[in-house]
Design a protein around this motif. Structure first.
Motif, short mmCIF file in Angstrom:
data_model
loop_
_atom_site.label_atom_id
_atom_site.label_comp_id
_atom_site.label_asym_id
_atom_site.label_seq_id
_atom_site.Cartn_x
_atom_site.Cartn_y
_atom_site.Cartn_z
N VAL A 36 -1.87 -10.47 -4.91
CA VAL A 36 -3.10 -9.81 -4.44
C VAL A 36 -2.99 -8.29 -4.45
N GLY A 37 -1.82 -7.77 -4.78
CA GLY A 37 -1.71 -6.34 -4.99
C GLY A 37 -2.75 -5.84 -5.99
N VAL A 38 -3.18 -6.74 -6.88
CA VAL A 38 -4.21 -6.41 -7.85
C VAL A 38 -5.47 -5.90 -7.17
N VAL A 39 -5.84 -6.55 -6.08
CA VAL A 39 -7.05 -6.15 -5.36
C VAL A 39 -6.89 -4.73 -4.84
N LEU A 40 -5.71 -4.49 -4.23
CA LEU A 40 -5.42 -3.16 -3.71
C LEU A 40 -5.53 -2.12 -4.83
N VAL A 41 -4.98 -2.47 -6.00
CA VAL A 41 -4.98 -1.54 -7.12
C VAL A 41 -6.41 -1.24 -7.58
N ILE A 42 -7.24 -2.30 -7.61
CA ILE A 42 -8.63 -2.06 -8.04
C ILE A 42 -9.35 -1.15 -7.06
N VAL A 43 -9.08 -1.35 -5.77
CA VAL A 43 -9.68 -0.47 -4.76
C VAL A 43 -9.20 0.97 -4.98
#
Lengths: 513, 360
Positions: free
Chosen positions: B214-221
């Motif tokens: 879910v680091g992906v979500v953080l990155v998109i933010v």
């Protein structure tokens, strides 16, 4: 206006160089349109025209930097193909560009012979190189030491190195692209003596310029280009400055329409006993005091390098004074940051237009709206492209900035348009004080005229304008009051009348009135 | 355009120091899209030549290298996991480059950020989302702290930050080794690593069994936030002016030093965060050598992505695809993973040469 007939040539040598029907197109634009040019040995031939008239492109064709689409280049009557600058030099054609191409860390001699060093086997003959340079320098009166590093040379001396580089290749035709743009008036005088020396030794000199006065001083003949076409081709004695100006701009209005004097109001900018040091810690401005009132243009006139650059920097917050006081509308701005000075109501048109006045890799939109970041005209909490570009479009129209669009990079603008862009940012917010330094340097006649009109308009709207310039004509025609600066002091003031050029010229040189 | 010879004085009239230890104004000019694409195409072409020369079965190698990533959920997920970290280190590089400084120390900031994240997660006593958030913030703070000294040296004394940040990488590597060995080492393990983290501290996996998380979500933010910062805020615009042309920024009344200092700290924080994401999301313990040079790769990705958040996202996607492909290629053919470093070298060369040799 049509091509005028060439005055009957006296019985003279045939031209050493002829360009016949040269055409160069860039995309859909024709930069050079069927131009003929004839250069004789021993003459100084001026090539005049506004920015973008095709002067540089034509010369780049001659020097092999670009290839013409049509036309012939004849050298001694024989057609030649100039495929590259190297080939041009072999043919005896040399060019000194506006922006020098020197290696700062090498010596003068090393730069002159870069790529063609005299050598025995693998060893460079430094002594031979230096002796050759010294001999050439001596022969042509180009004062420069062969063993000095280029880094430590003044701009004028760097230019002499560029010229030596061409002379070392035994050129017969020397093209000088706006050589005086970077020189101080004193250097310009010396430079012209050197150029006359070239002609006397049989060199053909082509001088690209848009300075009528200079051209009249040195040139024998003149060719005028406008919008890529040749519009005149004359001996200099046969035309007046007014004729030339009309040919260049294609209009018949007088260049220097007399500017009415203003009606000064209350003092807005006040400088008291200002003392400044330059970057090396040398005191360059001593105890200077001056006032500029609302509705007044005060001209500070002096030969470049007499402290005016530092004076402007101090007034605009870019340099901290060692002593003295600066106030804007009664608010003390001594030693304040540039941001504070701006907020106090000072607009600045800087001397270094390209390095300081704009970001070349930014769009025109960004450059103009950079002056509006503290307002809501570029958006609310977040910037709005549509707001910014409509603001920029409005100002570009108002200040006649000609670009393909607001998104064009600023570095692609011509000199005149770049300066208009700076004006659009600095003047459109109607600052109470405008500080401008060499505002028309390097600009063509139309752009110069535009800039001066805008400054006068700002004055007439109640602005206080401090005009710092080394152009006598500019200051005496536009300013309401003229101060002469010399060696960091104000040495003369002309308040009740506009001084003649001779009057101020003397004061500038002598350092006293 | 500008004559460098006449610019012997720069901002504030201070003479330009000749010393290579002193940072002179560097203009950061992002590449055009065309140059980026040329670099990528040429870089890949050279990789192909290398593969042709060394592979016994070049076609199979090409196949793994380019499309291998998309053959299985596992390799696709691995690609996403790598991209997650690369985007962060690339943004870290971009933030500093844009404001006119070159933070080459992202690798060191990442390593220390990773270690701090692991130790925090281990000893915090709070688990779940809150614990993860605290550990990641700690990682970012560690990264920012690690660049503070070079940042002060740069802003105060104009010390060349390329050298200082680069050197701090080596200090960081040895410091991390020392700390793990002396204080945090997992005694049951033969390797230099901290004990495995409690599963509640792991960033949740989204494509098991791959490491994508879910680091992906953080990155998109963060990419979105960076886009807003760069393109839509006054701060971003001023930062860009400072980086592009310091004399112009000064003239406009922008306090360049302040922007430069904050950008460097922000850059360090992003690199530290990248380390935290790698630890909590991929390795689940601080493992010495956990980074296949994410920091340095981030610099390449930032340049290919033209220093723009969205460009960086795409460039990171491309680069991780090739990295994952290279791993697959290494296991199925005789071409080694090191091909990726060839690609990196070629890209850097192409990009920097275009930058300095740009049209006048």
């Amino acid at each position: 206006m049509t091509d005028r007939p060439v005055p009957a040539a006296p019985a003279q040598d045939p031209p050493v160089l002829r360009l016949e029907g040269i055409v160069k197109r860039f995309g859909t634009m024709t930069a050079v349109d069927t131009v003929d040019l004839e250069i004789r040995a021993g003459e100084i031939h001026a090539l005049l025209g506004e920015n973008g008239a095709g002067k540089s492109t034509l010369m780049n064709c001659l020097f092999g930097l670009v290839q013409p689409d049509e036309g012939t280049i004849l050298l001694d009557g024989l057609p030649v193909d100039v495929t590259s600058p190297r080939r041009a030099l072999e043919l005896g054609i040399g060019m000194v560009h506006q922006h020098f191409k020197l290696v700062p860390s090498l010596t003068v001699a090393q730069n002159v012979f870069l790529g063609s060093e005299p050598h025995t086997g693998p060893f460079v003959q430094t002594r031979t190189a230096e002796e050759t340079v010294a001999r050439l320098a001596d022969e042509y009166g180009l004062d420069v030491r062969p063993d000095e590093k280029v880094r430590s040379l003044s701009v004028g001396a760097q230019q002499r190195v560029e010229i030596l580089r061409a002379l070392a290749k035994d050129v017969r035709i020397l093209v000088l692209d706006e050589p005086t743009a970077v020189l101080t008036p004193a250097e310009t005088e010396r430079f012209f003596d050197v150029v006359r020396g070239f002609a006397a030794r049989g060199l053909a000199v082509v001088l690209i310029s848009h300075h009528l006065k200079e051209v009249r001083q040195v040139a024998d003949r003149v060719t005028v280009l406008r919008l890529g076409k040749r519009v005149a081709h004359e001996a200099i004695g046969d035309v007046t400055n007014a004729d030339l100006a009309a040919l260049i701009t294609g209009e018949t209005r007088p260049v220097s329409s007399e500017v009415q004097r203003g009606t000064p109001g209350a003092t807005v900018l006040e400088v008291e006993g200002l003392t400044l040091r330059n970057g090396r810690g040398v005191e360059v401005v001593h105890d200077v005091s001056l006032r500029v009132a609302a509705g007044e243009i005060v001209g500070v006139l002096g030969i470049a390098g007499n402290g005016q650059t530092e004076l402007v920097e101090a007034v605009t917050g870019l340099r901290k004074p060692t002593a003295g006081r600066i106030t804007v509308k009664g608010v003390d701005t001594t030693g304040a940051s540039p941001g504070t000075v701006r907020a106090a109501g000072v607009g600045h048109i800087p001397e270094d237009r390209i390095g300081r006045g704009m970001a070349g890799y930014w769009s025109v939109d960004h450059n103009i709206t950079a002056g509006y970041l503290d307002t809501d005209e570029v958006g609310g909490r977040l910037l709005s492209d549509s707001k910014a570009s409509s603001l920029s479009a409005r100002l570009m129209k108002e200040f006649d900035v000609r670009a393909s669009s607001g998104r064009q990079l600023a570095r692609r603008l011509s000199g005149g348009n770049a300066q208009k862009m700076v004006l659009a940012r600095e003047l459109s917010r109607q600052p109470d004080v405008v500080v401008c330094a060499e505002p028309t340097r390097g600009l063509d006649i139309a752009a110069t005229d535009f800039v001066r009109r805008e400054l006068v308009a700002r004055r007439d709207a109640g602005g206080a304008v401090l005009l710092v310039s080394s152009e006598i004509e500019e200051v005496t025609q536009v300013a309401d009051r003229v101060l002469i600066i010399s060696a960091g002091r104000i040495v003369a003031e002309y308040a009740d009348h506009r001084p003649s050029e001779a009057e101020v010229g003397r004061a500038m040189l002598e350092g006293k009135s | 355009m500008t004559n460098q010879l006449t610019g012997s004085e720069n901002e504030a009239g201070t003479p330009r120091a000749g010393s290579w230890m002193t940072a002179t104004a560097r203009r950061v000019v992002p590449l055009g899209l065309r140059q980026s694409l040329i670099a990528i195409v040429l870089g890949l072409a050279i990789c192909f030549v290398v593969i042709l020369l060394v592979a016994s079965d070049p076609l199979a190698a090409f196949d793994s290298f380019i499309v291998g990533t998309f053959r299985s959920t596992y390799s696709f997920g691995s690609m996403i996991a790598i991209a997650t970290v690369l985007v962060l280190t690339a943004l870290a590089a971009a933030v500093s480059f844009r404001s006119g400084a070159f933070n080459i120390g992202t690798e060191g900031q990442l390593v220390l950020g990773g270690l701090v994240a692991a130790v925090t997660a281990q000893h915090l006593g709070v688990t779940g989302l809150v614990g993860q958030a605290v550990a990641l913030v700690a990682a970012a703070v560690a990264g920012a702290l690690w660049i503070t000294i070079p940042a002060i040296l740069r802003v105060r004394y104009r010390t060349n930050e390329i050298l200082t940040t680069l050197m701090f990488n080596y200090i960081a590597a040895d410091l991390a080794l020392y700390l793990v060995n002396s204080y945090f080492r997992d005694e049951t393990s033969g390797a230099v690593e901290t004990p495995p983290l409690d599963q509640s501290m792991w960033l949740e996996r989204i494509l098991p069994p791959s490491a994508a998380n879910v680091g992906v979500v953080l990155v998109i933010v963060i990419v979105t936030a960076m886009w807003v910062l760069f393109d839509r805020t006054r701060t971003g615009r001023r930062m860009e002016a400072s980086g592009m042309q310091p004399a112009f920024a000064e003239y406009l009344g922008i306090r360049s030093h302040r922007y430069l200092f904050c950008s460097l700290l922000g850059s360090g924080a992003l690199a530290g965060l990248a380390g935290g994401v790698a630890i909590l999301g991929i390795t689940h313990a601080y493992v010495s050598g956990f980074s296949p040079q994410y920091g340095f790769l981030g610099i390449t990705v930032a340049l290919i992505g033209r220093l723009r958040p969205v460009g960086i996202l795409l460039a990171a996607f491309l680069y991780s695809t090739l990295m994952t492909g290279a791993t697959a290629m290494q296991s199925t053919t005789d071409v080694p993973f090191a091909l990726v470093f060839v690609l990196q070298g070629v890209l850097i060369l192409l990009i920097t040469s275009q930058r300095t040799g740009g049209k006048a």
